[in-house]
Write a protein that holds these residues in place. Structure first.
Motif, PDB file in Angstrom:
ATOM      1  N   GLN A 178       0.837  -1.199   0.000  1.00  0.00           N
ATOM      2  CA  GLN A 178       0.000   0.000   0.000  1.00  0.00           C
ATOM      3  C   GLN A 178       0.874   1.252   0.000  1.00  0.00           C
ATOM      4  O   GLN A 178       0.685   2.138  -0.806  1.00  0.00           O
ATOM      5  CB  GLN A 178      -0.923   0.000   1.221  1.00  0.00           C
ATOM      6  CG  GLN A 178      -1.839  -1.205   1.296  1.00  0.00           C
ATOM      7  CD  GLN A 178      -2.741  -1.295   0.080  1.00  0.00           C
ATOM      8  OE1 GLN A 178      -3.485  -0.375  -0.205  1.00  0.00           O
ATOM      9  NE2 GLN A 178      -2.665  -2.398  -0.639  1.00  0.00           N
ATOM     10  N   ASP A 179       1.805   1.309   0.932  1.00  0.00           N
ATOM     11  CA  ASP A 179       2.799   2.376   0.980  1.00  0.00           C
ATOM     12  C   ASP A 179       3.900   1.968   1.941  1.00  0.00           C
ATOM     13  O   ASP A 179       3.828   0.892   2.546  1.00  0.00           O
ATOM     14  CB  ASP A 179       2.186   3.734   1.351  1.00  0.00           C
ATOM     15  CG  ASP A 179       1.534   3.766   2.715  1.00  0.00           C
ATOM     16  OD1 ASP A 179       1.846   2.903   3.558  1.00  0.00           O
ATOM     17  OD2 ASP A 179       0.714   4.665   2.960  1.00  0.00           O
ATOM     18  N   ARG A 236       8.876   0.611   7.351  1.00  0.00           N
ATOM     19  CA  ARG A 236       7.599  -0.071   7.599  1.00  0.00           C
ATOM     20  C   ARG A 236       6.846  -0.167   6.279  1.00  0.00           C
ATOM     21  O   ARG A 236       6.623   0.834   5.609  1.00  0.00           O
ATOM     22  CB  ARG A 236       6.788   0.693   8.636  1.00  0.00           C
ATOM     23  CG  ARG A 236       5.507  -0.016   9.011  1.00  0.00           C
ATOM     24  CD  ARG A 236       4.700   0.687  10.092  1.00  0.00           C
ATOM     25  NE  ARG A 236       5.079   2.060  10.333  1.00  0.00           N
ATOM     26  CZ  ARG A 236       5.329   2.549  11.552  1.00  0.00           C
ATOM     27  NH1 ARG A 236       5.229   1.806  12.609  1.00  0.00           N
ATOM     28  NH2 ARG A 236       5.646   3.820  11.691  1.00  0.00           N
ATOM     29  N   HIS A 244       3.405  -1.051   4.617  1.00  0.00           N
ATOM     30  CA  HIS A 244       1.977  -1.229   4.866  1.00  0.00           C
ATOM     31  C   HIS A 244       1.436  -2.125   3.753  1.00  0.00           C
ATOM     32  O   HIS A 244       1.564  -1.802   2.568  1.00  0.00           O
ATOM     33  CB  HIS A 244       1.255   0.118   4.889  1.00  0.00           C
ATOM     34  CG  HIS A 244       1.818   1.057   5.910  1.00  0.00           C
ATOM     35  ND1 HIS A 244       1.513   0.982   7.242  1.00  0.00           N
ATOM     36  CD2 HIS A 244       2.698   2.076   5.776  1.00  0.00           C
ATOM     37  CE1 HIS A 244       2.160   1.925   7.896  1.00  0.00           C
ATOM     38  NE2 HIS A 244       2.901   2.600   7.025  1.00  0.00           N
ATOM     39  N   ASP A 293      -1.590  -5.068   2.209  1.00  0.00           N
ATOM     40  CA  ASP A 293      -2.944  -5.612   2.184  1.00  0.00           C
ATOM     41  C   ASP A 293      -2.806  -7.098   1.891  1.00  0.00           C
ATOM     42  O   ASP A 293      -2.284  -7.490   0.843  1.00  0.00           O
ATOM     43  CB  ASP A 293      -3.781  -4.936   1.093  1.00  0.00           C
ATOM     44  CG  ASP A 293      -5.175  -5.526   1.036  1.00  0.00           C
ATOM     45  OD1 ASP A 293      -5.339  -6.577   0.401  1.00  0.00           O
ATOM     46  OD2 ASP A 293      -6.095  -4.944   1.634  1.00  0.00           O
ATOM     47  N   ALA A 342      -5.371  -5.253   6.448  1.00  0.00           N
ATOM     48  CA  ALA A 342      -4.202  -4.388   6.522  1.00  0.00           C
ATOM     49  C   ALA A 342      -3.254  -4.877   7.609  1.00  0.00           C
ATOM     50  O   ALA A 342      -3.683  -5.242   8.698  1.00  0.00           O
ATOM     51  CB  ALA A 342      -4.635  -2.954   6.816  1.00  0.00           C
ATOM     52  N   CYS A 343      -1.981  -4.903   7.277  1.00  0.00           N
ATOM     53  CA  CYS A 343      -0.969  -5.235   8.282  1.00  0.00           C
ATOM     54  C   CYS A 343       0.360  -4.631   7.852  1.00  0.00           C
ATOM     55  O   CYS A 343       0.499  -4.149   6.721  1.00  0.00           O
ATOM     56  CB  CYS A 343      -0.862  -6.737   8.500  1.00  0.00           C
ATOM     57  SG  CYS A 343      -0.193  -7.634   7.121  1.00  0.00           S
ATOM     58  N   ASP A 344       1.318  -4.627   8.737  1.00  0.00           N
ATOM     59  CA  ASP A 344       2.632  -4.064   8.455  1.00  0.00           C
ATOM     60  C   ASP A 344       3.691  -5.153   8.493  1.00  0.00           C
ATOM     61  O   ASP A 344       3.602  -6.092   9.285  1.00  0.00           O
ATOM     62  CB  ASP A 344       3.012  -3.015   9.507  1.00  0.00           C
ATOM     63  CG  ASP A 344       2.142  -1.783   9.447  1.00  0.00           C
ATOM     64  OD1 ASP A 344       1.470  -1.587   8.421  1.00  0.00           O
ATOM     65  OD2 ASP A 344       2.131  -1.028  10.435  1.00  0.00           O
TER      66      ASP A 344
END
Length: 144
Positions: free
Chosen positions: A13-14, A27, A29, A31, A36-38
């Motif tokens: 995601q970013d 970190r 980010h 999907d 959502a998780c890191d």
């Protein structure tokens, strides 16, 4: 994180650069199947840098071609990149990390299995020598 332990294909995601417990971290980010998780890429030591480079490349950021500062200007630079992720237990809690393990080739598995079977039989196909018994101890005392 309610994901089961296992391997997944996640979507970036970013990404952001931060510090956790006085250690530099990137970190990511992610999907994973709508959740959502890191995933953390640790950059705190020379030893960690090889894994960090490989993880960044898996996320779509080749550090040789693109400066890391691009994430400061555009955190979504790698957005949409499919990345292999493994979810495992760490200190009793699920944790996602970039999966750098190469997929197993079924032909390689068959080759290993054939070698294992040959070694079990001790036949000519065995790749490891069969261990012989050690010679008996001498009757005289060892001088130490």
């Amino acid at each position: 994180m309610a994901l089961d332990i296992g391997t997944y294909t996640a979507t970036v995601q970013d990404m952001d650069i931060t510090v956790i417990n006085d250690k530099d971290v990137i970190r990511v980010h992610l999907d994973i199947e709508g959740e959502a998780c890191d995933a953390l890429i640790w950059c705190h030591s020379d030893k960690a840098m090889g894994m960090a480079r490989a993880s960044l490349k898996a996320c779509g950021l080749d550090i040789e071609a693109t400066p890391l500062s691009v994430l400061l200007e555009n955190p979504g630079y790698c957005a949409g990149t499919a990345v292999p992720v493994v979810v495992e237990l760490w200190n009793g809690k699920p944790r996602a990390s970039i999966n750098l393990r190469a997929p197993v080739d079924p032909a390689k598995v068959a080759q290993i299995e054939a070698r294992l079977k040959a070694a079990k039989k001790g036949g000519a196909d065995a790749t490891e020598p069969v261990m012989e018994t050690a010679p008996p101890f001498p009757d005289e005392e060892i001088p130490f």
